[in-house]
Structure formats: structure tokens, C-alpha cells
Design a protein around this motif. Structure first.
Motif, PDB file in Angstrom:
ATOM      1  N   VAL A 165      50.348  30.855  33.028  1.00  0.00           N
ATOM      2  CA  VAL A 165      50.661  30.570  34.428  1.00  0.00           C
ATOM      3  C   VAL A 165      49.377  30.097  35.110  1.00  0.00           C
ATOM      4  CG1 VAL A 165      52.552  32.229  34.628  1.00  0.00           C
ATOM      5  CG2 VAL A 165      50.215  32.942  35.191  1.00  0.00           C
ATOM      6  N   LEU A 166      49.543  29.424  36.232  1.00  0.00           N
ATOM      7  CA  LEU A 166      48.420  28.996  37.061  1.00  0.00           C
ATOM      8  C   LEU A 166      48.395  29.835  38.323  1.00  0.00           C
ATOM      9  CD1 LEU A 166      49.099  25.234  36.573  1.00  0.00           C
ATOM     10  CD2 LEU A 166      46.917  26.284  35.967  1.00  0.00           C
ATOM     11  N   MET A 167      47.197  30.224  38.748  1.00  0.00           N
ATOM     12  CA  MET A 167      47.034  31.032  39.944  1.00  0.00           C
ATOM     13  C   MET A 167      45.817  30.526  40.717  1.00  0.00           C
ATOM     14  SD  MET A 167      47.719  34.799  38.205  1.00  0.00           S
ATOM     15  CE  MET A 167      48.214  35.653  39.688  1.00  0.00           C
ATOM     16  N   GLU A 168      45.825  30.753  42.019  1.00  0.00           N
ATOM     17  CA  GLU A 168      44.724  30.302  42.865  1.00  0.00           C
ATOM     18  C   GLU A 168      43.748  31.437  43.135  1.00  0.00           C
ATOM     19  OE1 GLU A 168      44.007  28.000  47.152  1.00  0.00           O
ATOM     20  OE2 GLU A 168      46.018  28.228  46.314  1.00  0.00           O
ATOM     21  N   VAL A 169      42.465  31.090  43.187  1.00  0.00           N
ATOM     22  CA  VAL A 169      41.403  32.066  43.416  1.00  0.00           C
ATOM     23  C   VAL A 169      41.057  32.123  44.898  1.00  0.00           C
ATOM     24  CG1 VAL A 169      38.974  32.633  42.954  1.00  0.00           C
ATOM     25  CG2 VAL A 169      40.427  31.750  41.111  1.00  0.00           C
ATOM     26  N   TYR A 170      40.892  33.335  45.408  1.00  0.00           N
ATOM     27  CA  TYR A 170      40.449  33.554  46.788  1.00  0.00           C
ATOM     28  C   TYR A 170      39.197  34.432  46.757  1.00  0.00           C
ATOM     29  CZ  TYR A 170      44.622  31.441  48.714  1.00  0.00           C
ATOM     30  OH  TYR A 170      45.589  30.542  49.056  1.00  0.00           O
ATOM     31  N   GLY A 171      38.266  34.170  47.659  1.00  0.00           N
ATOM     32  CA  GLY A 171      37.051  34.974  47.710  1.00  0.00           C
ATOM     33  C   GLY A 171      35.915  34.337  46.941  1.00  0.00           C
ATOM     34  N   ASN A 172      34.723  34.933  47.055  1.00  0.00           N
ATOM     35  CA  ASN A 172      33.513  34.309  46.488  1.00  0.00           C
ATOM     36  C   ASN A 172      32.766  35.185  45.506  1.00  0.00           C
ATOM     37  OD1 ASN A 172      32.446  36.236  48.197  1.00  0.00           O
ATOM     38  ND2 ASN A 172      31.088  34.833  49.306  1.00  0.00           N
ATOM     39  N   SER A 173      33.372  36.283  45.048  1.00  0.00           N
ATOM     40  CA  SER A 173      32.612  37.205  44.205  1.00  0.00           C
ATOM     41  C   SER A 173      32.329  36.656  42.816  1.00  0.00           C
ATOM     42  CB  SER A 173      33.342  38.552  44.075  1.00  0.00           C
ATOM     43  OG  SER A 173      34.447  38.437  43.212  1.00  0.00           O
TER      44      SER A 173
END
Length: 218
Positions: A128-136
Motif C-alpha cells: 500500500v502507499l501512505m503519506e508521511v506527516y511530520g519531520n522526525s
């Protein structure tokens, strides 16, 4: 005359879909209206938008981009089915920060990958494809990146990047397995490691390994 500017692209899109406004286009692509305005100003439509919309609405991508050919080509469809496979992008968001509680698995759309390439990464049926949030996880992964997740790869390998579920939180981290403990590492040195042990391990789920990432530059 065939053109690749935004206005011509949008007119073709309106002809073949129920999308009639730029606000609808933004919602369909999962982007802000400002992103659509910026693309219109620049003139060049991102290839990822063309690919996403052509797959979702069964429109020939060359026609959608440039007006060349026909909007629906049986030969193109047959060639596409033979050479490419579609992978779903799900609504769940991977947090590369403190954690995300948006863990819905609803399918937002599909992205096409060449069968030979994606098969070298694993079985597409498990991906599956998922989107990344945040900068860690910067600089390796940045907010807005799309990652390809192989859900069959749940055995932790040193240095691997995984999607990890902790209760209702979903994170993307480098994972280290120790006796009686799991450590979640961030690439961004501003973030400290997360140590999970004891009863906490009962709520830890390895959702899969990140095997590829895509980044769109504005």
C-alpha cells in the motif's frame, strides 16, 4: 493544436469526469487549493497528477496531458494491464513526528507501477502507499512524501524503516529490536529515541517495511 498547459489539461479533465472546479480537483488529488493555483501559475501539471487521474478515471494519460490520441484507448488499456499494476494509496497517515491518529484504511486512489520493477520489491498484493506527516525522519523522509509499504515484511531488520502501530498511533521510524524491548529511532537528531518494553509491547504492531519513497518538488 495540442498543448500541455494547465487550462487545456483542466478542460480535458472536465470533459471526461465529474470534476468541474479547481476545488474539486484539489479534493480529488488530496492537495490544498493553493497547490492547484501554483500549478496553474507555473503551467506544467505534475506527472503524478496525470498518472493518478488517468488511472482513477480510466483516461489515456497521454491524451490527458497533451490532447494527443483519444481519451479512451482500448490498446492503451490492454498495454497498461499487461505492463503495469496498481497499488492503492490509503487514507492512513504515517507520522514522522509525535504520532498520528488518522489510521483509517480507506482507499484514496491508486498509483501505477511497472510490474517488473515492483515485483523486484516484493508481492504487489501486499503493498500500500501512505503519506508521511511530520519531520522526525528528515532528511530521509519529509512531510508529504509518499512511501510504498510492504505489509508482508514485519520481521524487524537492523536499520530498516517501518510503519509501527502503537495503540491508535501510527508512526514511521527506524526500528531496533532488543531483548524485551523495541526502540524507535528518528533520523532527525532533534527527536529522542522511543523505548517500548514490558506491557507496552502488547500494543506494538509492525505494519510493514518502507521499501520505496516518492517526493514531489514544488
Amino acid at each position: 493544436m495540442q498543448t500541455k498547459d494547465f487550462d487545456s489539461f483542466f478542460e480535458r479533465l472536465r470533459e471526461q469526469t465529474d470534476i468541474s472546479t479547481q476545488a474539486q480537483l484539489a479534493r480529488e488529488l488530496g492537495v490544498g487549493r493553493a497547490a492547484v493555483s501554483l500549478v496553474k501559475k507555473k503551467g506544467a501539471v505534475p506527472p503524478r497528477w496525470i498518472l493518478d487521474l488517468s488511472v482513477r478515471y480510466n483516461i489515456d494519460s497521454t491524451w490527458l496531458e497533451s490532447g494527443l490520441g483519444l481519451p479512451h484507448s482500448e490498446e492503451s488499456a490492454e498495454a497498461f494491464a499487461e505492463d503495469f499494476t496498481r497499488v492503492p494509496k490509503v487514507a492512513a497517515r504515517l507520522s514522522a513526528g509525535g504520532g498520528s491518529f488518522e489510521t483509517g484504511g480507506e482507499i484514496e486512489g491508486y498509483y501505477a507501477f511497472h510490474k517488473n520493477w515492483i515485483s523486484s520489491k516484493g508481492n504487489p498484493a501486499n503493498m500500500v502507499l501512505m503519506e508521511v506527516y511530520g519531520n522526525s525522519m528528515e532528511p530521509e523522509l519529509k512531510a508529504g512524501d509518499i512511501v510504498l509499504l510492504d505489509q508482508s515484511k514485519q520481521s524487524i531488520l537492523a536499520g530498516g524503516i517501518y510503519a509501527i502501530g502503537v495503540e491508535d498511533t501510527v508512526m514511521v521510524k527506524r526500528v531496533e529490536k532488543r531483548p524485551g524491548q523495541v526502540v524507535l529511532h528518528s533520523d532527525n537528531t532533534d527527536y529522542s529515541p522511543i523505548f517500548l518494553g514490558g506491557d507496552e509491547l502488547e500494543n506494538v504492531r509492525v505494519l510493514g517495511q518502507v521499501v520505496w519513497a516518492s517526493r514531489e518538488y514544488q
